[in-house]
Design a protein around this motif. Structure first.
Motif, PDB file in Angstrom:
ATOM      1  N   ASP A   1     -43.239  -2.236  34.062  1.00 56.16           N
ATOM      2  CA  ASP A   1     -44.327  -2.661  34.953  1.00 56.16           C
ATOM      3  C   ASP A   1     -44.574  -1.655  36.079  1.00 56.16           C
ATOM      4  O   ASP A   1     -44.833  -2.030  37.226  1.00 56.16           O
ATOM      5  CB  ASP A   1     -44.048  -4.049  35.545  1.00 56.16           C
ATOM      6  N   GLY A   2     -44.463  -0.353  35.736  1.00 56.22           N
ATOM      7  CA  GLY A   2     -44.850   0.678  36.683  1.00 56.22           C
ATOM      8  C   GLY A   2     -43.748   1.161  37.600  1.00 56.22           C
ATOM      9  O   GLY A   2     -44.016   1.526  38.742  1.00 56.22           O
ATOM     10  N   ARG A   3     -42.519   1.233  37.104  1.00 58.68           N
ATOM     11  CA  ARG A   3     -41.411   1.627  37.982  1.00 58.68           C
ATOM     12  C   ARG A   3     -40.773   2.957  37.607  1.00 58.68           C
ATOM     13  O   ARG A   3     -39.775   3.368  38.191  1.00 58.68           O
ATOM     14  CB  ARG A   3     -40.351   0.521  37.995  1.00 58.68           C
ATOM     15  N   ALA A   4     -41.347   3.666  36.628  1.00 51.50           N
ATOM     16  CA  ALA A   4     -40.720   4.895  36.145  1.00 51.50           C
ATOM     17  C   ALA A   4     -41.168   6.112  36.951  1.00 51.50           C
ATOM     18  O   ALA A   4     -42.290   6.176  37.453  1.00 51.50           O
ATOM     19  CB  ALA A   4     -41.040   5.105  34.668  1.00 51.50           C
ATOM     20  N   GLY A   5     -40.278   7.086  37.072  1.00 52.02           N
ATOM     21  CA  GLY A   5     -40.574   8.368  37.680  1.00 52.02           C
ATOM     22  C   GLY A   5     -39.923   9.460  36.857  1.00 52.02           C
ATOM     23  O   GLY A   5     -39.026   9.199  36.048  1.00 52.02           O
ATOM     24  N   LEU A   6     -40.371  10.705  37.056  1.00 55.03           N
ATOM     25  CA  LEU A   6     -39.889  11.802  36.222  1.00 55.03           C
ATOM     26  C   LEU A   6     -39.554  13.014  37.080  1.00 55.03           C
ATOM     27  O   LEU A   6     -40.413  13.552  37.772  1.00 55.03           O
ATOM     28  CB  LEU A   6     -40.954  12.177  35.180  1.00 55.03           C
ATOM     29  N   ASN A   7     -38.293  13.418  37.035  1.00 53.05           N
ATOM     30  CA  ASN A   7     -37.835  14.635  37.695  1.00 53.05           C
ATOM     31  C   ASN A   7     -37.885  15.775  36.692  1.00 53.05           C
ATOM     32  O   ASN A   7     -37.183  15.757  35.676  1.00 53.05           O
ATOM     33  CB  ASN A   7     -36.401  14.444  38.209  1.00 53.05           C
ATOM     34  N   LEU A   8     -38.730  16.761  36.941  1.00 50.91           N
ATOM     35  CA  LEU A   8     -38.894  17.883  36.019  1.00 50.91           C
ATOM     36  C   LEU A   8     -38.093  19.075  36.507  1.00 50.91           C
ATOM     37  O   LEU A   8     -38.220  19.502  37.661  1.00 50.91           O
ATOM     38  CB  LEU A   8     -40.369  18.253  35.886  1.00 50.91           C
ATOM     39  N   VAL A   9     -37.261  19.611  35.634  1.00 47.79           N
ATOM     40  CA  VAL A   9     -36.461  20.795  35.944  1.00 47.79           C
ATOM     41  C   VAL A   9     -36.737  21.858  34.890  1.00 47.79           C
ATOM     42  O   VAL A   9     -37.235  21.566  33.801  1.00 47.79           O
ATOM     43  CB  VAL A   9     -34.952  20.463  35.984  1.00 47.79           C
ATOM     44  N   THR A  10     -36.406  23.095  35.238  1.00 47.71           N
ATOM     45  CA  THR A  10     -36.611  24.188  34.284  1.00 47.71           C
ATOM     46  C   THR A  10     -35.301  24.663  33.689  1.00 47.71           C
ATOM     47  O   THR A  10     -35.292  25.400  32.713  1.00 47.71           O
ATOM     48  CB  THR A  10     -37.316  25.374  34.951  1.00 47.71           C
ATOM     49  N   GLY A  11     -34.194  24.270  34.273  1.00 51.27           N
ATOM     50  CA  GLY A  11     -32.889  24.548  33.687  1.00 51.27           C
ATOM     51  C   GLY A  11     -32.325  25.905  34.062  1.00 51.27           C
ATOM     52  O   GLY A  11     -33.059  26.859  34.287  1.00 51.27           O
ATOM     53  N   ALA A  12     -30.997  25.982  34.142  1.00 50.20           N
ATOM     54  CA  ALA A  12     -30.333  27.239  34.462  1.00 50.20           C
ATOM     55  C   ALA A  12     -28.975  27.341  33.784  1.00 50.20           C
ATOM     56  O   ALA A  12     -28.092  28.027  34.259  1.00 50.20           O
ATOM     57  CB  ALA A  12     -30.166  27.354  35.974  1.00 50.20           C
ATOM     58  N   GLU A  13     -28.788  26.654  32.669  1.00 46.96           N
ATOM     59  CA  GLU A  13     -27.518  26.628  31.952  1.00 46.96           C
ATOM     60  C   GLU A  13     -27.668  27.386  30.639  1.00 46.96           C
ATOM     61  O   GLU A  13     -28.315  26.909  29.698  1.00 46.96           O
ATOM     62  CB  GLU A  13     -27.098  25.172  31.714  1.00 46.96           C
ATOM     63  N   PRO A  14     -27.080  28.600  30.528  1.00 50.33           N
ATOM     64  CA  PRO A  14     -27.246  29.400  29.307  1.00 50.33           C
ATOM     65  C   PRO A  14     -26.781  28.680  28.046  1.00 50.33           C
ATOM     66  O   PRO A  14     -27.343  28.895  26.963  1.00 50.33           O
ATOM     67  CB  PRO A  14     -26.395  30.640  29.588  1.00 50.33           C
ATOM     68  N   ARG A  15     -25.764  27.819  28.145  1.00 45.07           N
ATOM     69  CA  ARG A  15     -25.275  27.126  26.959  1.00 45.07           C
ATOM     70  C   ARG A  15     -26.309  26.172  26.378  1.00 45.07           C
ATOM     71  O   ARG A  15     -26.257  25.828  25.199  1.00 45.07           O
ATOM     72  CB  ARG A  15     -23.989  26.358  27.300  1.00 45.07           C
ATOM     73  N   ALA A  16     -27.255  25.744  27.225  1.00 46.62           N
ATOM     74  CA  ALA A  16     -28.292  24.830  26.737  1.00 46.62           C
ATOM     75  C   ALA A  16     -29.156  25.491  25.675  1.00 46.62           C
ATOM     76  O   ALA A  16     -29.675  24.815  24.781  1.00 46.62           O
ATOM     77  CB  ALA A  16     -29.153  24.356  27.898  1.00 46.62           C
ATOM     78  N   ALA A  17     -29.332  26.801  25.766  1.00 45.46           N
ATOM     79  CA  ALA A  17     -30.158  27.502  24.788  1.00 45.46           C
ATOM     80  C   ALA A  17     -29.591  27.320  23.378  1.00 45.46           C
ATOM     81  O   ALA A  17     -30.318  26.972  22.444  1.00 45.46           O
ATOM     82  CB  ALA A  17     -30.263  28.984  25.148  1.00 45.46           C
ATOM     83  N   GLY A  18     -28.302  27.563  23.231  1.00 46.25           N
ATOM     84  CA  GLY A  18     -27.675  27.394  21.929  1.00 46.25           C
ATOM     85  C   GLY A  18     -27.732  25.959  21.441  1.00 46.25           C
ATOM     86  O   GLY A  18     -27.929  25.701  20.249  1.00 46.25           O
ATOM     87  N   ASN A  19     -27.584  25.016  22.360  1.00 43.81           N
ATOM     88  CA  ASN A  19     -27.646  23.610  21.980  1.00 43.81           C
ATOM     89  C   ASN A  19     -29.014  23.212  21.451  1.00 43.81           C
ATOM     90  O   ASN A  19     -29.140  22.213  20.739  1.00 43.81           O
ATOM     91  CB  ASN A  19     -27.294  22.726  23.177  1.00 43.81           C
ATOM     92  N   HIS A  20     -30.048  23.967  21.819  1.00 45.87           N
ATOM     93  CA  HIS A  20     -31.402  23.666  21.375  1.00 45.87           C
ATOM     94  C   HIS A  20     -31.935  24.708  20.398  1.00 45.87           C
ATOM     95  O   HIS A  20     -33.148  24.876  20.227  1.00 45.87           O
ATOM     96  CB  HIS A  20     -32.330  23.546  22.585  1.00 45.87           C
ATOM     97  N   GLY A  21     -31.013  25.431  19.741  1.00 49.04           N
ATOM     98  CA  GLY A  21     -31.402  26.344  18.678  1.00 49.04           C
ATOM     99  C   GLY A  21     -32.105  27.599  19.145  1.00 49.04           C
ATOM    100  O   GLY A  21     -32.890  28.193  18.399  1.00 49.04           O
ATOM    101  N   ARG A  22     -31.822  28.027  20.377  1.00 50.28           N
ATOM    102  CA  ARG A  22     -32.449  29.242  20.902  1.00 50.28           C
ATOM    103  C   ARG A  22     -31.396  30.319  21.099  1.00 50.28           C
ATOM    104  O   ARG A  22     -30.231  30.030  21.363  1.00 50.28           O
ATOM    105  CB  ARG A  22     -33.139  28.951  22.235  1.00 50.28           C
TER     106      ARG A  22
END
Length: 466
Positions: free
Chosen positions: A119-140
């Motif tokens: 009923d209209g209570r959601a919010g979104l925190n947008l980040v760009t990321g700075a963790e090199p290990r995340a690349a491998g976790n997402h196939g990059r």
């Protein structure tokens, strides 16, 4: 500023302070996070907090055990707010998503759905990321450079808001007599085609209850603050002092005005880690224990781990304070003669330990090398004191224009969060600084933000005017 200060709970299940999970009675098992998640959300809602906030980190590893244990294993933020939308009734629910790795259409669909379900209570925190290990976790193969990530994030936010606006609010005709379900002229393709983002739409979820979910963004780089000024509703800042925070907030609001946004469109909040007890002395005892529980380089098998931080030894402290410390032991008292040779950084460290623990060089409760090392290795925006003293700190930052509110970090759950909601919040309410009841039903209303006009209808109006 808003009429009252903004208060959000930043949820970290095993505590926001690295040693918090070791404190007696603290929640410490990630396998039981669901129970403490629900308990914390309900306690935050009972205190009338604006929102509960979920950060994220897209990788894990042994090094996090020492630096940020709460990141090791955690519930996905979008899943968390979806779950809490059915557990809570009024509090805002903010999840974090990384624009580098999240599929745009999927995120638009998930978040619009949760906004409808809550009923209209959601919010979104947008980040760009700075963790090199995340690349491998997402196939990059590699993590993208900073400028590329912010160029992509700028396109991402624009396309995301246009997807949320796919349906005009009166697009659903619902004429059962004629069989007309929608007005097709009020359903819009997105057709966002940029260098980094491509999507056509329209979104197959009705426009969010809030029109668009409030966007949150944090960061210190010029590009990060530019994105916050141009597109965010809530900017998260960290500042070393109240005076610095005043300047940062003023700069962000000026940048937002330069981007053509109305006054008050961008709210600014800063993190705070309150350590609360009935008296200042008792609160200082709690923080003293938190410092004692920080693992340091004591020669144990744990400290010999390859992932153990290098800044947790007597040798590392010597480099910080600018003087040789010889064979000093972790629990040795710091002699006054040695403390006198500390540089400015070392003197500030002594003052910090004294303000948070009652320890004094040469005093009955002496400053030890352990407390200096732990304080230096684990920086925190800690405010240690009674409920009145913590409220004084929040009030001074709010009334001076340093922040519109605070993201409350809890050193350990549940006791310290209970102390904040049961003792500090009522003190703020007595001072007229915080609500006693929810006035609105949506997160935008909690934050004093209007529902934005639909992007597509605004574009059509501009086109019609030529």
């Amino acid at each position: 500023m808003t009429d009252h200060l903004i208060l959000g709970a930043m949820f970290r299940a095993v505590g926001a302070y690295p040693s918090g999970w070791r404190f007696p009675g603290a929640h410490h098992d990630p396998r039981d996070d669901a129970a403490v998640l629900r308990r914390t959300a309900l306690a935050a809602e009972a205190a009338k907090l604006d929102y509960i906030f979920f950060g994220d980190w897209l990788a894990t590893g042994h090094d996090l055990e020492f630096r940020d244990p709460y990141l090791l294993a955690r519930i996905d933020p979008v899943s968390a707010i979806a779950h809490l939308s059915g557990v809570t009734e009024r509090i805002g629910l903010i999840a974090t998503a990384n624009t580098t790795y999240f599929d745009l259409y999927t995120l638009a669909r998930l978040t619009a759905s949760i906004d409808r379900l809550s009923d209209g209570r959601a919010g979104l925190n947008l980040v760009t990321g700075a963790e090199p290990r995340a690349a491998g976790n997402h196939g990059r193969d590699a993590h993208a450079p900073n400028e590329h990530r912010y160029d992509q994030a700028t396109e991402f936010v624009d396309a995301l808001t246009r997807l949320w606006d796919s349906w005009e609010d009166d697009a659903f005709v619902l004429d059962q007599g004629t069989g007309t379900f929608i007005d097709p002229d009020r359903l819009h393709r997105t057709d966002a085609v940029g260098e980094h983002v491509r999507v056509t739409g329209p979104l197959n979820v009705a426009r969010p209850v809030q029109g668009r979910l409030p966007i949150v963004h944090a960061g210190t780089s010029p590009r990060s603050r530019q994105l916050a000024a141009e597109a965010a509703d809530l900017a998260l800042i960290a500042a070393p002092s109240r005076e610095a925070a005043v300047q940062i907030r003023a700069g962000l609001r000026e940048a937002a005005a330069s981007a053509g946004r109305p006054s008050g469109a961008l709210k600014v909040v800063t993190p705070v880690l309150p350590v609360v007890a009935p008296t200042r002395a008792l609160a200082q005892d709690i923080f003293d224990e938190l410092l004692r529980l920080v693992p340091l380089d004591d020669g144990s098998p744990l400290s010999r781990s390859a992932a153990f931080p290098a800044n947790r030894s007597v040798a590392s402290l010597a480099g910080t304070v600018g003087t040789e410390l010889g064979a000093a032991g972790l629990d040795d008292a710091v002699p006054a003669s040695v403390a006198a040779a500390f540089n400015d950084d070392g003197q500030r460290l002594i003052e910090l330990v004294a303000s948070r623990t009652r320890r004094r060089v040469g005093g009955d409760l002496p400053v030890t090398y352990r407390h200096l090392i732990a304080s230096n290795a684990v920086p925190a925006a800690a405010v240690v004191g009674s409920s009145s003293e913590v409220a004084d700190h929040l009030e001074s930052w709010f009334t001076s224009g340093a922040a519109d509110g605070f993201n409350v970090l809890t050193p350990y759950l549940p006791a310290q969060f209970d102390a904040f909601t049961h003792d500090v919040v009522p003190e703020l309410q007595r001072r007229g600084l915080f609500r006693t009841e929810y006035e609105g039903t949506t997160l935008r209303e909690h934050l004093g933000l209007p529902v934005p006009a639909n992007t597509h209808t605004v574009d059509e109006l501009v086109d019609a005017r030529g």
